[in-house]
Design a protein around this motif. Structure first.
Motif, PDB file in Angstrom:
ATOM      1  N   VAL A   1       0.837  -1.201   0.000  1.00  0.00           N
ATOM      2  CA  VAL A   1       0.000   0.000   0.000  1.00  0.00           C
ATOM      3  C   VAL A   1       0.874   1.254   0.000  1.00  0.00           C
ATOM      4  O   VAL A   1       0.641   2.207  -0.757  1.00  0.00           O
ATOM      5  CB  VAL A   1      -0.950   0.005   1.205  1.00  0.00           C
ATOM      6  N   ASP A   2       1.893   1.251   0.854  1.00  0.00           N
ATOM      7  CA  ASP A   2       2.802   2.397   0.934  1.00  0.00           C
ATOM      8  C   ASP A   2       3.507   2.623  -0.401  1.00  0.00           C
ATOM      9  O   ASP A   2       3.642   3.760  -0.863  1.00  0.00           O
ATOM     10  CB  ASP A   2       3.821   2.159   2.042  1.00  0.00           C
ATOM     11  N   LYS A   3       3.944   1.536  -1.023  1.00  0.00           N
ATOM     12  CA  LYS A   3       4.603   1.646  -2.323  1.00  0.00           C
ATOM     13  C   LYS A   3       3.637   2.168  -3.378  1.00  0.00           C
ATOM     14  O   LYS A   3       4.004   3.002  -4.215  1.00  0.00           O
ATOM     15  CB  LYS A   3       5.141   0.280  -2.747  1.00  0.00           C
ATOM     16  N   GLY A   4       2.388   1.702  -3.341  1.00  0.00           N
ATOM     17  CA  GLY A   4       1.399   2.188  -4.285  1.00  0.00           C
ATOM     18  C   GLY A   4       1.178   3.686  -4.164  1.00  0.00           C
ATOM     19  O   GLY A   4       1.103   4.406  -5.167  1.00  0.00           O
ATOM     20  N   LYS A   5       1.103   4.176  -2.941  1.00  0.00           N
ATOM     21  CA  LYS A   5       0.947   5.619  -2.730  1.00  0.00           C
ATOM     22  C   LYS A   5       2.161   6.381  -3.268  1.00  0.00           C
ATOM     23  O   LYS A   5       2.023   7.453  -3.871  1.00  0.00           O
ATOM     24  CB  LYS A   5       0.772   5.912  -1.242  1.00  0.00           C
ATOM     25  N   ALA A   6       3.340   5.820  -3.040  1.00  0.00           N
ATOM     26  CA  ALA A   6       4.563   6.470  -3.527  1.00  0.00           C
ATOM     27  C   ALA A   6       4.588   6.538  -5.047  1.00  0.00           C
ATOM     28  O   ALA A   6       5.035   7.539  -5.634  1.00  0.00           O
ATOM     29  CB  ALA A   6       5.795   5.712  -3.015  1.00  0.00           C
ATOM     30  N   LEU A   7       4.107   5.496  -5.707  1.00  0.00           N
ATOM     31  CA  LEU A   7       4.097   5.479  -7.164  1.00  0.00           C
ATOM     32  C   LEU A   7       3.125   6.517  -7.725  1.00  0.00           C
ATOM     33  O   LEU A   7       3.412   7.163  -8.739  1.00  0.00           O
ATOM     34  CB  LEU A   7       3.727   4.077  -7.661  1.00  0.00           C
ATOM     35  N   VAL A   8       1.986   6.670  -7.064  1.00  0.00           N
ATOM     36  CA  VAL A   8       1.048   7.717  -7.482  1.00  0.00           C
ATOM     37  C   VAL A   8       1.685   9.089  -7.305  1.00  0.00           C
ATOM     38  O   VAL A   8       1.642   9.941  -8.205  1.00  0.00           O
ATOM     39  CB  VAL A   8      -0.270   7.633  -6.683  1.00  0.00           C
ATOM     40  N   ASN A   9       2.281   9.308  -6.142  1.00  0.00           N
ATOM     41  CA  ASN A   9       2.932  10.586  -5.870  1.00  0.00           C
ATOM     42  C   ASN A   9       4.032  10.882  -6.885  1.00  0.00           C
ATOM     43  O   ASN A   9       4.165  12.008  -7.386  1.00  0.00           O
ATOM     44  CB  ASN A   9       3.516  10.581  -4.459  1.00  0.00           C
ATOM     45  N   HIS A  10       4.806   9.843  -7.209  1.00  0.00           N
ATOM     46  CA  HIS A  10       5.897  10.022  -8.168  1.00  0.00           C
ATOM     47  C   HIS A  10       5.355  10.408  -9.537  1.00  0.00           C
ATOM     48  O   HIS A  10       5.840  11.368 -10.155  1.00  0.00           O
ATOM     49  CB  HIS A  10       6.711   8.736  -8.276  1.00  0.00           C
ATOM     50  N   ALA A  11       4.360   9.667 -10.030  1.00  0.00           N
ATOM     51  CA  ALA A  11       3.833   9.941 -11.368  1.00  0.00           C
ATOM     52  C   ALA A  11       3.221  11.336 -11.455  1.00  0.00           C
ATOM     53  O   ALA A  11       3.445  12.069 -12.430  1.00  0.00           O
ATOM     54  CB  ALA A  11       2.801   8.880 -11.747  1.00  0.00           C
TER      55      ALA A  11
ATOM     56  N   ALA B   1       2.754  14.060 -20.243  1.00  0.00           N
ATOM     57  CA  ALA B   1       3.472  14.900 -19.282  1.00  0.00           C
ATOM     58  C   ALA B   1       4.373  14.067 -18.372  1.00  0.00           C
ATOM     59  O   ALA B   1       5.478  14.493 -18.019  1.00  0.00           O
ATOM     60  CB  ALA B   1       2.476  15.702 -18.447  1.00  0.00           C
ATOM     61  N   VAL B   2       3.920  12.870 -17.983  1.00  0.00           N
ATOM     62  CA  VAL B   2       4.740  12.005 -17.137  1.00  0.00           C
ATOM     63  C   VAL B   2       5.958  11.510 -17.894  1.00  0.00           C
ATOM     64  O   VAL B   2       7.063  11.398 -17.352  1.00  0.00           O
ATOM     65  CB  VAL B   2       3.916  10.813 -16.619  1.00  0.00           C
ATOM     66  N   ALA B   3       5.795  11.232 -19.185  1.00  0.00           N
ATOM     67  CA  ALA B   3       6.865  10.609 -19.973  1.00  0.00           C
ATOM     68  C   ALA B   3       7.899  11.599 -20.487  1.00  0.00           C
ATOM     69  O   ALA B   3       9.047  11.215 -20.755  1.00  0.00           O
ATOM     70  CB  ALA B   3       6.260   9.862 -21.159  1.00  0.00           C
ATOM     71  N   VAL B   4       7.529  12.861 -20.619  1.00  0.00           N
ATOM     72  CA  VAL B   4       8.292  13.764 -21.468  1.00  0.00           C
ATOM     73  C   VAL B   4       9.720  14.029 -20.981  1.00  0.00           C
ATOM     74  O   VAL B   4      10.626  14.245 -21.788  1.00  0.00           O
ATOM     75  CB  VAL B   4       7.503  15.084 -21.648  1.00  0.00           C
ATOM     76  N   ASN B   5       9.954  13.986 -19.690  1.00  0.00           N
ATOM     77  CA  ASN B   5      11.298  14.267 -19.165  1.00  0.00           C
ATOM     78  C   ASN B   5      12.081  13.002 -18.791  1.00  0.00           C
ATOM     79  O   ASN B   5      13.157  13.093 -18.188  1.00  0.00           O
ATOM     80  CB  ASN B   5      11.214  15.189 -17.943  1.00  0.00           C
ATOM     81  N   ASN B   6      11.525  11.849 -19.144  1.00  0.00           N
ATOM     82  CA  ASN B   6      12.202  10.570 -18.865  1.00  0.00           C
ATOM     83  C   ASN B   6      12.532  10.387 -17.381  1.00  0.00           C
ATOM     84  O   ASN B   6      13.587   9.861 -17.023  1.00  0.00           O
ATOM     85  CB  ASN B   6      13.487  10.451 -19.689  1.00  0.00           C
ATOM     86  N   GLN B   7      11.620  10.816 -16.523  1.00  0.00           N
ATOM     87  CA  GLN B   7      11.795  10.655 -15.078  1.00  0.00           C
ATOM     88  C   GLN B   7      10.780   9.679 -14.485  1.00  0.00           C
ATOM     89  O   GLN B   7      10.608   9.623 -13.281  1.00  0.00           O
ATOM     90  CB  GLN B   7      11.656  12.020 -14.386  1.00  0.00           C
ATOM     91  N   CYS B   8      10.147   8.905 -15.328  1.00  0.00           N
ATOM     92  CA  CYS B   8       9.090   8.004 -14.885  1.00  0.00           C
ATOM     93  C   CYS B   8       9.660   6.767 -14.197  1.00  0.00           C
ATOM     94  O   CYS B   8      10.861   6.503 -14.269  1.00  0.00           O
ATOM     95  CB  CYS B   8       8.228   7.587 -16.077  1.00  0.00           C
ATOM     96  N   ASP B   9       8.788   6.029 -13.525  1.00  0.00           N
ATOM     97  CA  ASP B   9       9.248   4.816 -12.859  1.00  0.00           C
ATOM     98  C   ASP B   9       9.603   3.756 -13.902  1.00  0.00           C
ATOM     99  O   ASP B   9       9.338   3.919 -15.100  1.00  0.00           O
ATOM    100  CB  ASP B   9       8.207   4.305 -11.855  1.00  0.00           C
ATOM    101  N   SER B  10      10.222   2.673 -13.441  1.00  0.00           N
ATOM    102  CA  SER B  10      10.732   1.689 -14.390  1.00  0.00           C
ATOM    103  C   SER B  10      10.707   0.299 -13.770  1.00  0.00           C
ATOM    104  O   SER B  10      10.952   0.130 -12.572  1.00  0.00           O
ATOM    105  CB  SER B  10      12.166   2.042 -14.791  1.00  0.00           C
ATOM    106  N   TYR B  11      10.387  -0.685 -14.614  1.00  0.00           N
ATOM    107  CA  TYR B  11      10.506  -2.086 -14.221  1.00  0.00           C
ATOM    108  C   TYR B  11      11.446  -2.764 -15.215  1.00  0.00           C
ATOM    109  O   TYR B  11      11.173  -2.781 -16.418  1.00  0.00           O
ATOM    110  CB  TYR B  11       9.138  -2.777 -14.238  1.00  0.00           C
ATOM    111  N   ARG B  12      12.561  -3.250 -14.706  1.00  0.00           N
ATOM    112  CA  ARG B  12      13.590  -3.873 -15.545  1.00  0.00           C
ATOM    113  C   ARG B  12      13.980  -2.967 -16.721  1.00  0.00           C
ATOM    114  O   ARG B  12      14.136  -3.406 -17.841  1.00  0.00           O
ATOM    115  CB  ARG B  12      13.136  -5.252 -16.011  1.00  0.00           C
ATOM    116  N   MET B  13      14.050  -1.711 -16.448  1.00  0.00           N
ATOM    117  CA  MET B  13      14.597  -0.646 -17.281  1.00  0.00           C
ATOM    118  C   MET B  13      13.723  -0.277 -18.481  1.00  0.00           C
ATOM    119  O   MET B  13      13.536   0.904 -18.772  1.00  0.00           O
ATOM    120  CB  MET B  13      16.005  -0.998 -17.770  1.00  0.00           C
ATOM    121  N   LEU B  14      13.138  -1.231 -19.183  1.00  0.00           N
ATOM    122  CA  LEU B  14      12.498  -0.943 -20.454  1.00  0.00           C
ATOM    123  C   LEU B  14      10.978  -0.826 -20.389  1.00  0.00           C
ATOM    124  O   LEU B  14      10.345  -0.593 -21.418  1.00  0.00           O
ATOM    125  CB  LEU B  14      12.877  -2.016 -21.494  1.00  0.00           C
TER     126      LEU B  14
END
Length: 258
Positions: free
Chosen positions: A27-37, A95-108
């Motif tokens: 749950v904590d990780k899910g909240k962090a992912l929302v905040n990050h995006a 907007a999330v993708a444009v600066n290449n700062q999005c989260d990643s799973y196995r890089m690609l």
């Protein structure tokens, strides 16, 4: 014994998942992912390419004043306009993708580019609670990452961008969960999304900028897959692992498993 098709298994998993099933750390990780995006999306919202992503949505998909209750469109980030849910998800994903700062799973693969904008737009439009949103987002992450896990390197080797190809599956699962579909409906949403998937790497090879909206367009398509499933449309149960299915098309293998 014949195996249950992958889309059916995924639909059953997503339908059965509840907020109470989620460990606190998840749950904590899910909240962090929302905040990050959302943070990354707001930071990238004024980039020219982000503005270019919003403009066609505002021209083609703007809605009227928000009404009370479910059945709504969604709010366009930063702009604040009310637009269609797929339109809001598209513009937010750019907007999330444009600066290449999005989260990643196995890089690609980058789940948050698609799943978070689609989840937020759908949850807003459906009037869903935060717990519902988190559960659906986590289910979508699980679907995308499980489906991608063993095949990420072979996907670009066949000329396709892994992130939108697998992200559309997670996006469909999240949207279908928030729409309240049952296991059959969610399985159909995932199967339909598998049929809609695609995104070439040629643009990146030659310096074109189609990667800026590849995930965004996949988010739209994943949401439509869920919407079609909600109307009774069916996908092939073996859409993922079948001889003429997703894995064979994008990786050259139809032996995929979870």
């Amino acid at each position: 014994m014949e195996k249950t098709p992958l889309a059916v298994r995924l639909g059953e998993f997503v339908a059965a998942l509840s907020f109470e099933d989620l460990p606190p750390a998840v749950v904590d990780k899910g909240k962090a992912l929302v905040n990050h995006a959302v943070t990354v999306g707001l930071a990238g919202s004024q980039a020219e390419r982000s503005q270019a992503g919003r403009r066609p949505v505002l021209v083609k998909e703007r809605l009227g004043v928000r009404r009370v209750g479910p059945g709504q469109g969604a709010t366009l980030w930063v702009d604040g306009s009310r637009v269609t849910r797929p339109g809001a998800a598209f513009a937010s994903a750019v907007a999330v993708a444009v600066n290449n700062q999005c989260d990643s799973y196995r890089m690609l693969t980058h789940p948050g580019v698609l799943i978070v904008p689609a989840g937020l737009a759908t949850a807003e439009g459906q009037g869903r609670a935060g717990r519902d949103l988190l559960t659906a987002l986590i289910a979508g992450y699980e679907v995308q990452c499980r489906c991608a896990r063993d095949f990420i390197p072979s996907t670009p080797a066949h000329g396709f961008r892994a992130s939108p190809v697998y992200g559309i599956l997670g996006c469909a699962a999240t949207t279908a969960k928030l729409l309240g579909l049952d296991a059959r409906g969610i399985g159909n949403a995932i199967a339909l999304a598998a049929s809609f998937a695609g995104s070439l790497i040629e643009g990146q090879r030659v310096g074109a900028r189609d990667a800026d909206f590849a995930e965004a367009q996949a988010a739209r398509s994943g949401m439509w897959a869920a919407s079609l499933a909600a109307q009774g449309f069916q996908g092939a149960a073996t859409a993922l692992e079948g001889e003429g299915g997703f894995y064979n098309a994008f990786t050259g293998s139809h032996t995929g498993d979870l």
